[in-house]
Design an enzyme around this catalytic site. Structure first.
Site, mmCIF file in Angstrom:
data_model
loop_
_atom_site.group_PDB
_atom_site.id
_atom_site.type_symbol
_atom_site.label_atom_id
_atom_site.label_comp_id
_atom_site.label_asym_id
_atom_site.label_seq_id
_atom_site.Cartn_x
_atom_site.Cartn_y
_atom_site.Cartn_z
ATOM 1 N N CYS A 134 -2.921 -7.478 5.311
ATOM 2 C CA CYS A 134 -1.686 -8.251 5.494
ATOM 3 C C CYS A 134 -1.274 -8.307 6.961
ATOM 4 O O CYS A 134 -0.574 -9.232 7.381
ATOM 5 C CB CYS A 134 -0.560 -7.660 4.653
ATOM 6 S SG CYS A 134 -0.178 -5.936 5.038
ATOM 7 N N PRO A 136 -2.363 6.006 7.516
ATOM 8 C CA PRO A 136 -3.718 6.283 7.030
ATOM 9 C C PRO A 136 -4.354 5.173 6.205
ATOM 10 O O PRO A 136 -5.568 5.167 6.025
ATOM 11 C CB PRO A 136 -3.510 7.538 6.170
ATOM 12 C CG PRO A 136 -2.109 7.400 5.638
ATOM 13 C CD PRO A 136 -1.335 6.716 6.727
ATOM 14 N N GLN A 137 -3.576 4.218 5.700
ATOM 15 C CA GLN A 137 -4.124 3.216 4.780
ATOM 16 C C GLN A 137 -5.198 2.347 5.421
ATOM 17 O O GLN A 137 -6.145 1.931 4.762
ATOM 18 C CB GLN A 137 -3.003 2.315 4.240
ATOM 19 C CG GLN A 137 -2.102 2.961 3.214
ATOM 20 C CD GLN A 137 -1.050 3.854 3.836
ATOM 21 O OE1 GLN A 137 -0.788 3.756 5.038
ATOM 22 N NE2 GLN A 137 -0.455 4.727 3.048
ATOM 23 N N ALA A 180 13.009 -0.133 -8.444
ATOM 24 C CA ALA A 180 11.613 -0.568 -8.564
ATOM 25 C C ALA A 180 11.268 -1.573 -7.472
ATOM 26 O O ALA A 180 10.390 -2.416 -7.646
ATOM 27 C CB ALA A 180 11.361 -1.178 -9.946
ATOM 28 N N GLU A 199 10.351 -2.533 -3.236
ATOM 29 C CA GLU A 199 9.211 -2.258 -2.361
ATOM 30 C C GLU A 199 9.204 -0.819 -1.856
ATOM 31 O O GLU A 199 8.154 -0.171 -1.814
ATOM 32 C CB GLU A 199 9.250 -3.234 -1.173
ATOM 33 C CG GLU A 199 8.044 -3.135 -0.266
ATOM 34 C CD GLU A 199 8.096 -4.142 0.867
ATOM 35 O OE1 GLU A 199 7.423 -3.917 1.879
ATOM 36 O OE2 GLU A 199 8.829 -5.151 0.737
ATOM 37 N N ILE A 203 10.592 1.955 -3.216
ATOM 38 C CA ILE A 203 10.256 2.886 -4.294
ATOM 39 C C ILE A 203 8.778 2.765 -4.661
ATOM 40 O O ILE A 203 8.115 3.765 -4.967
ATOM 41 C CB ILE A 203 11.152 2.635 -5.525
ATOM 42 C CG1 ILE A 203 12.562 3.179 -5.264
ATOM 43 C CG2 ILE A 203 10.569 3.292 -6.782
ATOM 44 C CD1 ILE A 203 12.656 4.696 -5.123
#
Length: 416
Positions: free
Chosen positions: A50, A111-112, A186, A188, A190
């Protein structure tokens, strides 16, 4: 051999343009094969997230690669070109190492990105667009990213609210794998909290939300239980950790509800992290024994401290990527020297074979042996010294003493 990295990211382009140059997972296989066909080595890897789209190629022409990107997405050159960056050779290798180590990320040290780069490499191997050089480049990059993680504190300090909330929980509980977590909301934030919790081994999560459908949709990914806000009193006593982030204008958890839950827990401690603005949890909850309440302000102070810590770690990481990219290019140059030696020998042998065959034909036709041998020796000498003679002539005419000296050394003219 020329390594090229061409890309666009969150620093150079708007999200609108980044979306236009992105590659969807179902098309990236064919895209890499198409890109690789535009290189002389057939090597290419596309990293598309993204926040960035980057093309890594071996033996590719920069202008041709940019043209391919524009043609593939049907974009005008004037719209794309100002937002592109490009690196060659060691700079391309170092850029990849910086990206995989989180040094070029929106959140420093996140880290992603390493997992995303690994996934891109796997897809490239499946597409058959990876050979010796690109394979070694990416394998070395993964080792460097690991080295950065283990030898610096780049990933130890939380720099996002979601990550900071989970990091705080890790400090309070010795192991998150046995804890029960209640997430309220619920959205982004969280959802990101849930991902960090799952990555840290949390197996028991309950998600409470105003609309059950949204909670259920999120729970599918994390194997969690979905409930409504009205059901919170039934589940709160079981929760060791409560993290809340909703858009509610009024508090979701009051002091009385938490006090009642703590009694049912026989006063086992409960960590409550309120990352909502306005607050989801009444501040008076902090007055309760066994309730440890932290707000978004507490997290922000931690984040600011950790940003400074990460910057120091980033300086160490930069030195690692510089050193390791240099070592990789030494390996590349060793390959090039082997190729050059092989090519030079092959060229010399081809000249020898050609002239020997001509000499044998003359002998077979009754030519004088001595004359044929002298002619062979002269022709072979002239052919072999032609290129060095030209190089010496050019260097002498240009007054290039440095090149002239190198040529004399290579040709053995300075030996006693």
């Amino acid at each position: 051999m020329s390594l090229v990295a061409i890309g666009i990211n969150h620093k150079t382009a708007t999200v609108d343009l980044r979306e236009k140059v992105a590659f969807s997972p179902d098309k990236i296989h064919d895209a890499m094969k198409s890109l690789a066909s535009r290189t002389r080595s057939g090597e290419a890897v596309i990293v598309s997230t993204c926040n960035r789209t980057e093309l890594y190629c071996n033996n590719g022409d920069e202008a041709d690669i940019i043209e391919w990107l524009e043609e593939y997405h049907g974009l005008d050159h004037q719209d794309v070109a100002p937002c592109l960056y490009n690196y060659h050779g060691q700079a391309a290798v170092r850029h990849l190492m910086r990206v995989a180590s989180g040094l070029d990320s929106l959140i420093l040290g996140e880290p992603q990105i390493l997992g995303q780069v690994k996934q891109a490499f796997v897809k490239a191997k499946e597409a058959g667009t990876v050979a010796l050089t690109i394979d070694r480049m990416f394998q070395n990059t993964f080792s460097v990213a690991k080295k950065v993680r283990t030898e610096t504190e780049i990933g130890a300090a939380a720099v996002s609210v979601a990550f900071a909330a989970v990091s705080m929980a890790k400090h309070i509980f010795s192991s998150l794998s046995t804890t029960k977590v209640l997430l309220i909301g619920a959205g982004e934030t969280i959802e990101l909290v849930a991902k960090h919790l799952k990555d840290n081994g949390v197996a028991s999560m309950v998600v409470a939300n105003r609309t059950l459908e949204r909670a259920q949709s999120m729970c599918e990914e994390f194997n969690a239980t979905a409930i409504t806000l009205a059901q919170i009193p039934d589940f709160l006593p079981k929760a060791d950790i409560v993290i809340s982030s909703t858009a509610s204008p009024l508090p979701i958890l009051g002091k009385g509800m938490v006090e009642k839950a703590l009694k049912q827990r026989r006063h086992q401690p409960m960590l409550l992290v309120d990352i909502a603005v306005p607050r989801d949890i009444e501040p008076e909850v902090a007055d309760l024994d066994d309730a440890f309440l932290y707000t978004v302000d507490d997290l922000h102070s931690i984040i600011e401290q950790n940003k400074a810590s990460r910057k120091e770690a980033a300086e160490q990481a930069e030195l690692i990527t510089e050193e390791q990219s240099h070592l990789f290019m030494e390996w590349v140059r060793s390959l090039e020297s082997v190729d050059s030696i092989r090519e030079y020998r092959s060229q010399s042998m081809a000249i020898k074979d050609e002239l020997v065959e001509r000499a044998l034909n003359k002998l077979a036709q009754g030519g004088d042996t001595e004359q044929v041998l002298i002619e062979l020796a002269n022709r072979l000498t002239n052919r072999l010294i032609h290129a060095p003679t030209q190089a010496l002539t050019v260097a002498s005419r240009q007054g290039d003493l440095n090149t002239l000296g190198q040529l004399r050394t290579v040709l053995g003219l300075d030996k006693n």
